[in-house]
Structures are given as structure tokens and as C-alpha cells.
Design a protein around this motif. Structure first.
Motif, short mmCIF file in Angstrom:
data_model
loop_
_atom_site.label_atom_id
_atom_site.label_comp_id
_atom_site.label_asym_id
_atom_site.label_seq_id
_atom_site.Cartn_x
_atom_site.Cartn_y
_atom_site.Cartn_z
N ILE A 1 0.84 -1.20 0.00
CA ILE A 1 0.00 0.00 0.00
C ILE A 1 0.87 1.25 0.00
O ILE A 1 0.64 2.19 -0.77
N ALA A 2 1.90 1.27 0.86
CA ALA A 2 2.81 2.43 0.92
C ALA A 2 3.51 2.60 -0.43
O ALA A 2 3.61 3.73 -0.94
N LEU A 3 3.99 1.51 -1.02
CA LEU A 3 4.67 1.58 -2.31
C LEU A 3 3.75 2.13 -3.40
O LEU A 3 4.12 3.02 -4.16
N ILE A 4 2.54 1.60 -3.46
CA ILE A 4 1.60 2.02 -4.50
C ILE A 4 1.17 3.47 -4.32
O ILE A 4 1.21 4.27 -5.27
N LEU A 5 0.79 3.84 -3.09
CA LEU A 5 0.34 5.22 -2.84
C LEU A 5 1.44 6.23 -3.14
O LEU A 5 1.23 7.19 -3.89
N VAL B 1 9.32 17.53 -10.20
CA VAL B 1 10.03 16.29 -10.54
C VAL B 1 10.80 15.80 -9.32
O VAL B 1 10.74 14.60 -8.97
N LEU B 2 11.51 16.69 -8.65
CA LEU B 2 12.27 16.30 -7.45
C LEU B 2 11.34 15.72 -6.39
O LEU B 2 11.63 14.68 -5.79
N GLY B 3 10.22 16.39 -6.14
CA GLY B 3 9.26 15.88 -5.16
C GLY B 3 8.74 14.51 -5.52
O GLY B 3 8.64 13.62 -4.67
N GLY B 4 8.42 14.30 -6.80
CA GLY B 4 7.94 12.99 -7.25
C GLY B 4 8.97 11.90 -7.06
O GLY B 4 8.65 10.81 -6.58
N ILE C 1 1.53 8.84 -6.38
CA ILE C 1 1.63 10.28 -6.12
C ILE C 1 2.88 10.84 -6.79
O ILE C 1 2.85 11.88 -7.46
N GLY C 2 4.01 10.16 -6.61
CA GLY C 2 5.27 10.62 -7.19
C GLY C 2 5.23 10.65 -8.70
O GLY C 2 5.66 11.64 -9.33
N LEU C 3 4.73 9.58 -9.32
CA LEU C 3 4.64 9.54 -10.78
C LEU C 3 3.70 10.62 -11.32
O LEU C 3 3.97 11.22 -12.36
N ASN C 4 2.62 10.88 -10.59
CA ASN C 4 1.70 11.93 -11.01
C ASN C 4 2.36 13.30 -10.97
O ASN C 4 2.17 14.12 -11.87
#
Length: 195
Positions: free
Chosen positions: A77-81, A175-178, A85-88
Motif C-alpha cells: 500500500i505504501a509503495l503504490i500510494l 520532478v524532485l518531489g515525485g 503520487i510521485g509519478l503523477n
């Protein structure tokens, strides 16, 4: 150390990653609004920090209601969430850099309703992160205060950068945040699976 416990360095990096949307919007505000001065910078930074701090708390308590039922898949769940979010964030930055909007900034004034809408929009990701906090042992109040403080500080820096440098740094911040959020999701997953 328990693989489900988030250390301070990871929590700080997570807070920085979450703050990047607010940082990018602060840059835009500093660039676009004629009435954006010290008072407006403090108002937007305060609103961004407050909402970024409250959203994980809401997500955390929602997540606690079903955390026992999902304990065996919490790392997924942590990996997916965090990954989504990061990819978005990276996708949005890429779209903005390749499909620039012609924004006419002159004459625009920043209003309180606009600030509140921006604060909510930039903190939705933090709600999802709060859900992941419910399944990995995190002191939620410390985490929320840290996220709030880092978002406030980075938003002030973003407002100043917007006045000086404008759109040059906005996409790079997203990008850095993602990337940070994706790496944290991977770290949680790896620690849970292998340690």
C-alpha cells in the motif's frame, strides 16, 4: 529496527517531497500576482503548511480504522500510494514543460478563496500519505508538525523564487518531489520485504 518504523531522515525527505507542490504553486503566485508581497507570501505559506499538516492526520485516522486488516500488505500500500503520487507529480511537471500555457499575469490579484483552493489542491497527496502512515508506525503528530513546518518554509522560499526566477524552477521542483516520494515508497517496501 522494525522495518515498519519510519526514521527521522526518511520522514524529513517525505515532508520535502510533499511540500514540492506547494513550493511550485508559491513560485507561480510570486510570478503571477501583482499584489503578492510579504503579507500574501505569509498567508499562502501558512495556508499551505496548515493544510499539508492536517491532511495526513485525517488520512491517518481513516487508515487506522482498517490497518489491522491490511497489515500483511501494508508495504504494498505504501509503495503504490507513494509511487502513484510521485509519478503523477513527475507527469504533471512534464506536461507543463511540454505544453506551456500562456498565462497572462499582469493585473491579477490573489484572493483568500484562491489561496484556500490552492492549499486544498496541493495537500490532497498528503491525505493519501496519511493513510500509509497508519500502517507503518509513525508518530503522527510529530510527522504532521514536521510536514507543516517544512511546507511553510519551502513555500516562503518558493514565493521569493517566483518573484526572482519564475517558471525556471517550478517543473524541476515537482520532478524532485515525485522522485523523493517514489524512492521513499521503494525503501519502505524493500525494508519490509527483506529486513
Amino acid at each position: 529496527m522494525d522495518a515498519n518504523v519510519m526514521d527521522a531522515a526518511t520522514l524529513i525527505m517525505l515532508a520535502v517531497g510533499l511540500a514540492m507542490d506547494a513550493f511550485a504553486v508559491s513560485i507561480t503566485d510570486g510570478l503571477c500576482y501583482e499584489n503578492f508581497h510579504r503579507k500574501e507570501a505569509l498567508m499562502t505559506s501558512g495556508a499551505f503548511g496548515l493544510f499539508q499538516g492536517l491532511m495526513p492526520l485525517i488520512g491517518y485516522f481513516c487508515g487506522r480504522m482498517f490497518s489491522d486488516a491490511i497489515a500483511s500488505i501494508d508495504h504494498w500500500i505504501a509503495l503504490i500510494l507513494l509511487g502513484v503520487i510521485g509519478l503523477n507529480m513527475i507527469k504533471e511537471a512534464w506536461q507543463e514543460s511540454h505544453e506551456p500555457e500562456c498565462v497572462e499575469c499582469s493585473g491579477k490579484t490573489l484572493t483568500l478563496p484562491t489561496i484556500l483552493m490552492q492549499a486544498v489542491a496541493t495537500s490532497i497527496d498528503a491525505l493519501a500519505v496519511g493513510i500509509s502512515f497508519a500502517v507503518i508506525h509513525v508518530n503522527i503528530f510529530t510527522a504532521c508538525l514536521l510536514i507543516c513546518g517544512i511546507t511553510f518554509g519551502l513555500s516562503l522560499i518558493g514565493a521569493a523564487a517566483g518573484k526572482r526566477f519564475g517558471s525556471m524552477v517550478k517543473e524541476k521542483a515537482r520532478v524532485l518531489g515525485g522522485v523523493i516520494l517514489i524512492l521513499i515508497g521503494l525503501r519502505i517496501f524493500v525494508e519490509h520485504m527483506f529486513f
